[in-house]
Design an enzyme around this catalytic site. Structure first.
Site, PDB file in Angstrom:
ATOM      1  N   CYS A  71       0.813  -1.221   0.000  1.00 42.86           N
ATOM      2  CA  CYS A  71       0.000   0.000   0.000  1.00 42.86           C
ATOM      3  C   CYS A  71       0.844   1.268   0.000  1.00 42.86           C
ATOM      4  CB  CYS A  71      -0.963  -0.016   1.179  1.00 42.86           C
ATOM      5  SG  CYS A  71      -2.076  -1.418   1.105  1.00 42.86           S
TER       6      CYS A  71
ATOM      7  N   HIS B 109      -3.406   6.954   2.330  1.00 41.86           N
ATOM      8  CA  HIS B 109      -3.816   5.621   1.867  1.00 41.86           C
ATOM      9  C   HIS B 109      -5.167   5.309   2.503  1.00 41.86           C
ATOM     10  CE1 HIS B 109      -4.107   1.490   1.028  1.00 41.86           C
ATOM     11  NE2 HIS B 109      -3.774   1.071   2.233  1.00 41.86           N
TER      12      HIS B 109
ATOM     13  N   ASN C  36     -10.283  -0.549   0.110  1.00 43.40           N
ATOM     14  CA  ASN C  36      -8.831  -0.380   0.089  1.00 43.40           C
ATOM     15  C   ASN C  36      -8.304  -1.000  -1.211  1.00 43.40           C
ATOM     16  OD1 ASN C  36      -6.065  -0.666   0.375  1.00 43.40           O
ATOM     17  ND2 ASN C  36      -6.140  -1.435   2.482  1.00 43.40           N
TER      18      ASN C  36
HETATM   19  N1  ACO Z   1     -17.818  -8.739  10.254  1.00 44.29           N
HETATM   20  C1  ACO Z   1     -18.362  -8.892  11.481  1.00 44.29           C
HETATM   21  N2  ACO Z   1     -17.626  -9.064  12.604  1.00 44.29           N
HETATM   22  C2  ACO Z   1     -16.286  -9.104  12.452  1.00 44.29           C
HETATM   23  C3  ACO Z   1     -15.660  -8.967  11.211  1.00 44.29           C
HETATM   24  C4  ACO Z   1     -16.479  -8.788  10.069  1.00 44.29           C
HETATM   25  N3  ACO Z   1     -15.993  -8.638   8.827  1.00 44.29           N
HETATM   26  N4  ACO Z   1     -14.327  -9.045  11.366  1.00 44.29           N
HETATM   27  C5  ACO Z   1     -14.116  -9.221  12.676  1.00 44.29           C
HETATM   28  N5  ACO Z   1     -15.299  -9.257  13.338  1.00 44.29           N
HETATM   29  C6  ACO Z   1     -15.543  -9.409  14.772  1.00 44.29           C
HETATM   30  C7  ACO Z   1     -14.419 -10.103  15.487  1.00 44.29           C
HETATM   31  O1  ACO Z   1     -14.564 -11.504  15.431  1.00 44.29           O
HETATM   32  C8  ACO Z   1     -14.562  -9.561  16.882  1.00 44.29           C
HETATM   33  O2  ACO Z   1     -15.614 -10.240  17.524  1.00 44.29           O
HETATM   34  P1  ACO Z   1     -15.552 -10.550  19.114  1.00 44.29           P
HETATM   35  O3  ACO Z   1     -15.546  -9.192  19.782  1.00 44.29           O
HETATM   36  O4  ACO Z   1     -16.800 -11.325  19.336  1.00 44.29           O
HETATM   37  O5  ACO Z   1     -14.289 -11.305  19.322  1.00 44.29           O
HETATM   38  C9  ACO Z   1     -15.026  -8.131  16.667  1.00 44.29           C
HETATM   39  O6  ACO Z   1     -15.597  -8.101  15.357  1.00 44.29           O
HETATM   40  C10 ACO Z   1     -13.908  -7.113  16.744  1.00 44.29           C
HETATM   41  O7  ACO Z   1     -12.824  -7.581  15.928  1.00 44.29           O
HETATM   42  P2  ACO Z   1     -11.497  -6.753  15.769  1.00 44.29           P
HETATM   43  O8  ACO Z   1     -10.578  -7.494  14.857  1.00 44.29           O
HETATM   44  O9  ACO Z   1     -10.996  -6.353  17.106  1.00 44.29           O
HETATM   45  O10 ACO Z   1     -12.081  -5.459  15.046  1.00 44.29           O
HETATM   46  P3  ACO Z   1     -11.376  -4.075  14.754  1.00 44.29           P
HETATM   47  O11 ACO Z   1     -12.181  -2.994  15.330  1.00 44.29           O
HETATM   48  O12 ACO Z   1      -9.908  -4.118  15.051  1.00 44.29           O
HETATM   49  O13 ACO Z   1     -11.567  -3.952  13.185  1.00 44.29           O
HETATM   50  C11 ACO Z   1     -10.318  -4.173  11.154  1.00 44.29           C
HETATM   51  C12 ACO Z   1     -10.951  -4.899  12.326  1.00 44.29           C
HETATM   52  C13 ACO Z   1     -11.401  -3.428  10.385  1.00 44.29           C
HETATM   53  C14 ACO Z   1      -9.669  -5.184  10.236  1.00 44.29           C
HETATM   54  C15 ACO Z   1      -9.283  -3.157  11.698  1.00 44.29           C
HETATM   55  O14 ACO Z   1      -8.424  -3.785  12.623  1.00 44.29           O
HETATM   56  C16 ACO Z   1      -8.466  -2.538  10.604  1.00 44.29           C
HETATM   57  O15 ACO Z   1      -8.953  -1.810   9.756  1.00 44.29           O
HETATM   58  N6  ACO Z   1      -7.132  -2.776  10.592  1.00 44.29           N
HETATM   59  C17 ACO Z   1      -6.290  -2.255   9.587  1.00 44.29           C
HETATM   60  C18 ACO Z   1      -6.421  -3.110   8.378  1.00 44.29           C
HETATM   61  C19 ACO Z   1      -5.730  -2.548   7.187  1.00 44.29           C
HETATM   62  O16 ACO Z   1      -5.704  -1.361   7.011  1.00 44.29           O
HETATM   63  N7  ACO Z   1      -5.194  -3.429   6.347  1.00 44.29           N
HETATM   64  C20 ACO Z   1      -4.629  -3.076   5.096  1.00 44.29           C
HETATM   65  C21 ACO Z   1      -3.320  -2.348   5.211  1.00 44.29           C
HETATM   66  S1  ACO Z   1      -2.791  -1.827   3.680  1.00 44.29           S
HETATM   67  C22 ACO Z   1      -1.740  -2.926   2.873  1.00 44.29           C
HETATM   68  O17 ACO Z   1      -0.548  -2.793   2.902  1.00 44.29           O
HETATM   69  C23 ACO Z   1      -2.332  -4.076   2.057  1.00 44.29           C
END
Ligand code: ACO
Length: 316
Positions: free
Chosen positions: A118, A242, A272
């Site tokens: 990214c 990004h 993304n």
């Molecule tokens: N739908 C519904 N529930 C979900 C989903 C989903 N898609 N994904 C996770 N959950 C649940 C989890 O199981 C968890 O449930 P629990 O509380 O019962 O255990 C709850 O939601 C919270 O999960 P977290 O992983 O803690 O959620 P978070 O608020 O951290 O959001 C996310 C997750 C959106 C992935 C976030 O961490 C994020 O955006 N991280 C950055 C990701 C990113 O930018 N990646 C690309 C980088 S760029 C590159 O170089 C390719």
């Protein structure tokens, strides 16, 4: 930024982007995955994304974006003397995606791919600017293109909800008298396994770590670049980060006391798109007249590696 009479001026003279036509909404995803529109939009800011057909490759997306950018720069492919494609989803191991783009455009320019996930587009822009400043090249086509749909595990709700396909491009030209461009590139000592994909996928990700890295590094790179160039917020027309998660940007903006309207966001529409996210956003910002010729923009990339890069550049 150096003075207005700087002989090494580099500007962006054309921007363009392309996304495939097949729309995939959060509701579509919720039909086959244990997720919901509410969860995805509240946690990420994403409402929909576009997905390429199997037969549409990364190079096809790149060519469409490049054609748009060349048209706006009023250049033809023969005028281009270097093509750089930032991508982590090349069509083949070889030839490079950039070589395919070159062939499809009908150009004889040297062309190569750059892989920095990214952060790839900012890396490519930084290197291309320096090559222009060295006098080696004058008209460089810099493209960010990714087709993450082909490396996705569509059953993994942790990643399947985040990404979309697309491409963005800029024409970068030497322009004596324009401001010089300025960039800072960097990476973390650790974290290469935080966000990882084998060449054929699937992606695996420790979302929370990536999230925390995004907030911290965005604040740190914006602070560094504004400090080094003695730029105030008023000097910057728009910050184009990004598009990984709207909450990453909101947290960083809040910490730095920068109003959210200083950041351009379009993650809601495209998800993304990895290396394509910044040039797509840049092209859309130009199209929407949020920025125009003479404006200074700050482009900030971060992602797998863990890598980061920030570029300050003027629109020509
Ligand atoms: N739908 C519904 N529930 C979900 C989903 C989903 N898609 N994904 C996770 N959950 C649940 C989890 O199981 C968890 O449930 P629990 O509380 O019962 O255990 C709850 O939601 C919270 O999960 P977290 O992983 O803690 O959620 P978070 O608020 O951290 O959001 C996310 C997750 C959106 C992935 C976030 O961490 C994020 O955006 N991280 C950055 C990701 C990113 O930018 N990646 C690309 C980088 S760029 C590159 O170089 C390719």
């Amino acid at each position: 930024m150096q003075s207005a009479l700087n002989p090494n001026g580099v500007t962006i003279t054309g921007t363009g982007f392309y996304v495939p036509t097949s729309l995939l909404t959060n509701l579509d995803l919720a039909a086959s995955l244990d997720t919901s529109d509410e969860w995805i939009s509240q946690r990420t800011g994403i409402r929909q994304r576009y997905i390429a057909e199997t037969s549409t490759e990364t190079s096809d997306l790149a060519v469409m974006a490049a054609t748009d950018a060349l048209h706006r720069a009023q250049l033809s492919p023969e005028d281009v003397d270097l093509i750089v494609v930032a991508t982590s989803t090349p069509d083949y191991a070889f030839p490079s995606t950039a070589m395919l783009v070159k062939q499809k455009l009908g150009s004889r320019a040297p062309a190569f791919d750059l892989s920095a996930a990214c952060s790839g587009f900012v890396y490519a822009l930084s290197i291309s600017s320096d090559l222009i400043k060295s006098g080696a090249y004058h008209n460089v086509l810099v493209i960010g293109a990714d087709k993450f749909s082909k490396i996705m595990d569509w059953q993994d709700r942790n990643t399947a909800v985040l990404f979309g396909d697309g491409a963005g491009a800029v024409v970068l030209q030497s322009r004596p008298g324009a401001s010089s461009s300025f960039s800072l590139l960097g990476s973390e000592e650790r974290g290469a396994d935080t966000l990882i994909s084998p060449v054929t996928g699937p992606i695996t990700m420790h979302g929370r770590e990536v999230f925390k890295f995004g907030v911290r590094i965005l604040e740190s790179m914006l602070t560094k670049v504004m400090g080094e160039l003695e730029l105030s917020l008023e000097d910057i027309a728009l910050i184009i980060p990004h598009q990984a998660n709207v909450r990453i940007i909101e947290h960083a903006a809040d910490k730095m006391n920068i109003p959210m309207d200083k950041f351009f966001m379009n993650i809601e529409t495209y998800g993304n798109t990895s290396a394509a996210s910044i040039p797509i956003a840049l092209a859309e910002a130009v199209e929407q007249q949020r920025i125009q010729a003479g404006d200074i923009v700050v482009l900030a990339g971060f992602g797998a590696g863990l890598a980061w890069g920030v570029q300050v550049i003027q629109l020509g």
